[in-house]
Design a protein around this motif. Sequence first.
Motif, PDB file in Angstrom:
ATOM      1  N   ALA A  19       2.007  36.787 -20.107  1.00  0.00           N
ATOM      2  CA  ALA A  19       2.836  35.658 -19.650  1.00  0.00           C
ATOM      3  C   ALA A  19       3.049  34.722 -20.827  1.00  0.00           C
ATOM      4  CB  ALA A  19       2.149  34.932 -18.497  1.00  0.00           C
ATOM      5  N   LEU A  20       4.059  33.844 -20.679  1.00  0.00           N
ATOM      6  CA  LEU A  20       4.422  32.956 -21.782  1.00  0.00           C
ATOM      7  C   LEU A  20       4.227  31.491 -21.413  1.00  0.00           C
ATOM      8  CD1 LEU A  20       7.737  34.658 -22.962  1.00  0.00           C
ATOM      9  CD2 LEU A  20       5.403  35.014 -23.824  1.00  0.00           C
ATOM     10  N   GLY A  21       3.882  30.702 -22.431  1.00  0.00           N
ATOM     11  CA  GLY A  21       3.738  29.262 -22.229  1.00  0.00           C
ATOM     12  C   GLY A  21       4.316  28.500 -23.392  1.00  0.00           C
ATOM     13  N   MET A  22       4.507  27.204 -23.173  1.00  0.00           N
ATOM     14  CA  MET A  22       4.919  26.296 -24.245  1.00  0.00           C
ATOM     15  C   MET A  22       3.947  25.128 -24.224  1.00  0.00           C
ATOM     16  SD  MET A  22       7.601  26.835 -26.310  1.00  0.00           S
ATOM     17  CE  MET A  22       7.267  25.219 -27.029  1.00  0.00           C
TER      18      MET A  22
ATOM     19  N   VAL B  70       6.025  26.081 -12.456  1.00  0.00           N
ATOM     20  CA  VAL B  70       5.477  26.255 -13.811  1.00  0.00           C
ATOM     21  C   VAL B  70       4.080  25.625 -13.794  1.00  0.00           C
ATOM     22  CG1 VAL B  70       5.726  25.659 -16.256  1.00  0.00           C
ATOM     23  CG2 VAL B  70       7.775  26.147 -14.869  1.00  0.00           C
ATOM     24  N   ALA B  71       3.085  26.378 -14.260  1.00  0.00           N
ATOM     25  CA  ALA B  71       1.705  25.868 -14.203  1.00  0.00           C
ATOM     26  C   ALA B  71       1.508  24.737 -15.213  1.00  0.00           C
ATOM     27  CB  ALA B  71       0.726  27.002 -14.504  1.00  0.00           C
ATOM     28  N   LEU B  72       0.792  23.710 -14.770  1.00  0.00           N
ATOM     29  CA  LEU B  72       0.431  22.604 -15.669  1.00  0.00           C
ATOM     30  C   LEU B  72      -0.989  22.846 -16.151  1.00  0.00           C
ATOM     31  CD1 LEU B  72       1.899  19.851 -13.376  1.00  0.00           C
ATOM     32  CD2 LEU B  72       2.545  20.121 -15.786  1.00  0.00           C
ATOM     33  N   THR B  73      -1.144  23.133 -17.434  1.00  0.00           N
ATOM     34  CA  THR B  73      -2.477  23.410 -17.986  1.00  0.00           C
ATOM     35  C   THR B  73      -2.708  22.448 -19.163  1.00  0.00           C
ATOM     36  OG1 THR B  73      -1.572  25.102 -19.454  1.00  0.00           O
ATOM     37  CG2 THR B  73      -2.353  25.855 -17.317  1.00  0.00           C
ATOM     38  N   PRO B  74      -2.865  21.148 -18.862  1.00  0.00           N
ATOM     39  CA  PRO B  74      -2.877  20.151 -19.928  1.00  0.00           C
ATOM     40  C   PRO B  74      -4.136  20.195 -20.794  1.00  0.00           C
ATOM     41  CG  PRO B  74      -3.324  19.128 -17.837  1.00  0.00           C
ATOM     42  CD  PRO B  74      -2.989  20.555 -17.535  1.00  0.00           C
ATOM     43  N   TYR B  75      -3.957  19.793 -22.033  1.00  0.00           N
ATOM     44  CA  TYR B  75      -5.103  19.687 -22.954  1.00  0.00           C
ATOM     45  C   TYR B  75      -5.633  18.249 -22.979  1.00  0.00           C
ATOM     46  CZ  TYR B  75      -1.758  17.924 -26.540  1.00  0.00           C
ATOM     47  OH  TYR B  75      -0.814  17.217 -27.234  1.00  0.00           O
ATOM     48  N   SER B  76      -6.833  18.109 -23.517  1.00  0.00           N
ATOM     49  CA  SER B  76      -7.508  16.804 -23.630  1.00  0.00           C
ATOM     50  C   SER B  76      -7.583  16.038 -22.308  1.00  0.00           C
ATOM     51  CB  SER B  76      -6.847  15.936 -24.712  1.00  0.00           C
ATOM     52  OG  SER B  76      -6.887  16.579 -25.957  1.00  0.00           O
ATOM     53  N   PRO B  77      -8.002  16.691 -21.215  1.00  0.00           N
ATOM     54  CA  PRO B  77      -8.106  15.969 -19.939  1.00  0.00           C
ATOM     55  C   PRO B  77      -9.173  14.881 -19.979  1.00  0.00           C
ATOM     56  CG  PRO B  77      -9.160  18.118 -19.777  1.00  0.00           C
ATOM     57  CD  PRO B  77      -8.451  18.086 -21.107  1.00  0.00           C
ATOM     58  N   LEU B  78     -10.093  14.969 -20.949  1.00  0.00           N
ATOM     59  CA  LEU B  78     -11.126  13.933 -21.089  1.00  0.00           C
ATOM     60  C   LEU B  78     -10.809  13.009 -22.270  1.00  0.00           C
ATOM     61  CD1 LEU B  78     -14.173  16.325 -20.489  1.00  0.00           C
ATOM     62  CD2 LEU B  78     -13.188  14.680 -18.863  1.00  0.00           C
ATOM     63  N   ALA B  79      -9.550  13.052 -22.718  1.00  0.00           N
ATOM     64  CA  ALA B  79      -9.112  12.236 -23.857  1.00  0.00           C
ATOM     65  C   ALA B  79     -10.030  12.453 -25.064  1.00  0.00           C
ATOM     66  CB  ALA B  79      -9.029  10.761 -23.455  1.00  0.00           C
TER      67      ALA B  79
ATOM     68  N   SER C 227       3.956  28.405 -18.070  1.00  0.00           N
ATOM     69  CA  SER C 227       2.966  27.326 -18.114  1.00  0.00           C
ATOM     70  C   SER C 227       3.284  26.361 -19.244  1.00  0.00           C
ATOM     71  CB  SER C 227       1.553  27.888 -18.313  1.00  0.00           C
ATOM     72  OG  SER C 227       1.371  28.273 -19.651  1.00  0.00           O
ATOM     73  N   VAL C 228       2.863  25.118 -19.029  1.00  0.00           N
ATOM     74  CA  VAL C 228       3.055  24.076 -20.046  1.00  0.00           C
ATOM     75  C   VAL C 228       1.705  23.450 -20.355  1.00  0.00           C
ATOM     76  CG1 VAL C 228       3.993  21.772 -20.462  1.00  0.00           C
ATOM     77  CG2 VAL C 228       5.433  23.541 -19.474  1.00  0.00           C
ATOM     78  N   GLN C 229       1.376  23.427 -21.657  1.00  0.00           N
ATOM     79  CA  GLN C 229       0.136  22.773 -22.089  1.00  0.00           C
ATOM     80  C   GLN C 229       0.526  21.463 -22.774  1.00  0.00           C
ATOM     81  OE1 GLN C 229      -3.234  23.695 -25.289  1.00  0.00           O
ATOM     82  NE2 GLN C 229      -3.126  25.345 -23.805  1.00  0.00           N
ATOM     83  N   GLY C 230       0.540  20.400 -21.986  1.00  0.00           N
ATOM     84  CA  GLY C 230       0.889  19.088 -22.531  1.00  0.00           C
ATOM     85  C   GLY C 230      -0.345  18.206 -22.621  1.00  0.00           C
ATOM     86  N   HIS C 231      -0.158  17.019 -23.178  1.00  0.00           N
ATOM     87  CA  HIS C 231      -1.250  16.053 -23.345  1.00  0.00           C
ATOM     88  C   HIS C 231      -1.271  15.162 -22.106  1.00  0.00           C
ATOM     89  CE1 HIS C 231      -2.819  12.453 -25.969  1.00  0.00           C
ATOM     90  NE2 HIS C 231      -3.758  12.939 -25.183  1.00  0.00           N
ATOM     91  N   TYR C 232      -2.336  15.241 -21.304  1.00  0.00           N
ATOM     92  CA  TYR C 232      -2.329  14.485 -20.044  1.00  0.00           C
ATOM     93  C   TYR C 232      -3.752  14.156 -19.603  1.00  0.00           C
ATOM     94  CZ  TYR C 232      -1.320  13.230 -15.184  1.00  0.00           C
ATOM     95  OH  TYR C 232      -1.225  12.558 -13.992  1.00  0.00           O
TER      96      TYR C 232
END
Length: 332
Positions: free
Chosen positions: A156-159, A209-218, A184-189
């Motif tokens: 599968a593909l993500g951005m 589209v799956a939301l798979t954010p990075y830095s969830p704990l900042a 899927s999208v890996q955004g900062h959230y």
Amino acid sequence: MVMEYTHLGNSDVTISRICLGAMGFGVPNEQHPWTVDLETSTAIIKEALDAGITFFDTAYTYNDGTSEEYLGEALRRLATRDDVRIATKCPPPDVGTREQGFTDGEWVRHCLETSLSRLKEDYVDLFICHWWGDDCNMDEVLSTMSALVDEGKARALGMSNLFAWELAEYNARTEERSLHRIDSVQGHYNLINREEEREMIPYCESHDVALTPYSPLAGGRLTRTPKHQGDSLRGRIDHIGVSKYGATLDADAPIIERVDELAQKYGVSMTTIALAWELTTVTAPVVGVTKPGRIVDIVGAFDVKLTEDDIAYLDELYVPHKLVGVMARFGR
Ligand SMILES: NC(=O)c1ccc[n+]([C@@H]2O[C@H](COP(=O)([O-])OP(=O)(O)OC[C@H]3O[C@@H](n4cnc5c(N)ncnc54)[C@H](OP(=O)(O)O)[C@@H]3O)[C@@H](O)[C@H]2O)c1
């Protein structure tokens, strides 16, 4: 705690609703001087697997390739390939990659093939372009990524790090061109950086589209009160984190204090509260860990059911932030 599982967007890839990020695994370098060795990385990955985490995120650029090497080695030792999901990311092509003689498509192919050889795997479950490249032909990048799915090298593909309109434009054209969509999208959230709520989150929710954010704990800032930020090595020397959160310390501190208040109310850690909040919106946050013993508080987020009043209390003090990191590429 019972781990939850779901689909990655519209794809047939099933994932755990916590993804373990591998950016902290590998040989330290100038960008990430706080990383941990293979033995510690393997111990953390084992704890994650034992807790039901099956989804792991790394990148071509992390720690000069050693993050992919450590993750691949630990998973080969500890798990069966079919039972885990591996995501990796390629940096988009630019002037430098063209000077090396790569066309934009060749660069993407080179990155995935290099990542697979470091991981010692035949395929990844999710192949992500690390950020939207302004100096390259993104159509060529994405059609090459799509071809790599057809060849069985990615499922599968993500951005990552892009604007909703960029994703909407691309995904709208995939069907007529018989290309694989971005699932899927890996955004900062996280609680102190919520700019994705303006457009990306509603877009992803309405287009599966799956939301798979990075830095969830900042990057750790939501795991301890402001006066204890320096207690961890990363808290002291993470210059990237300082560039992302340094300008909003005063606005963010009262929100972090509220995470602490709710942690005390529920008798859990701040980590658990911050992730319980995140899980009310996203598909699967990508969490970073460099010390054994952390996973229990992470997966504990499934046991805390925040009330509507709790969520409103955590939400209340946020004020819009300037975009940071690569998302500041339009200077706004
Ligand atoms: N796409 C992108 O551009 C991008 C950018 C950044 C990150 N990422 C991905 O996202 C992952 C996570 O990013 P991140 O490391 O910035 O995110 P994070 O999860 O927000 O922060 C990680 C920090 O939280 C601390 N932490 C985690 N669990 C804890 C616990 N139970 N108790 C106390 N502290 C805890 C860790 O401390 P210790 O280190 O002390 O364990 C670590 O310093 C990365 O590994 C990478 O895979 C992607």
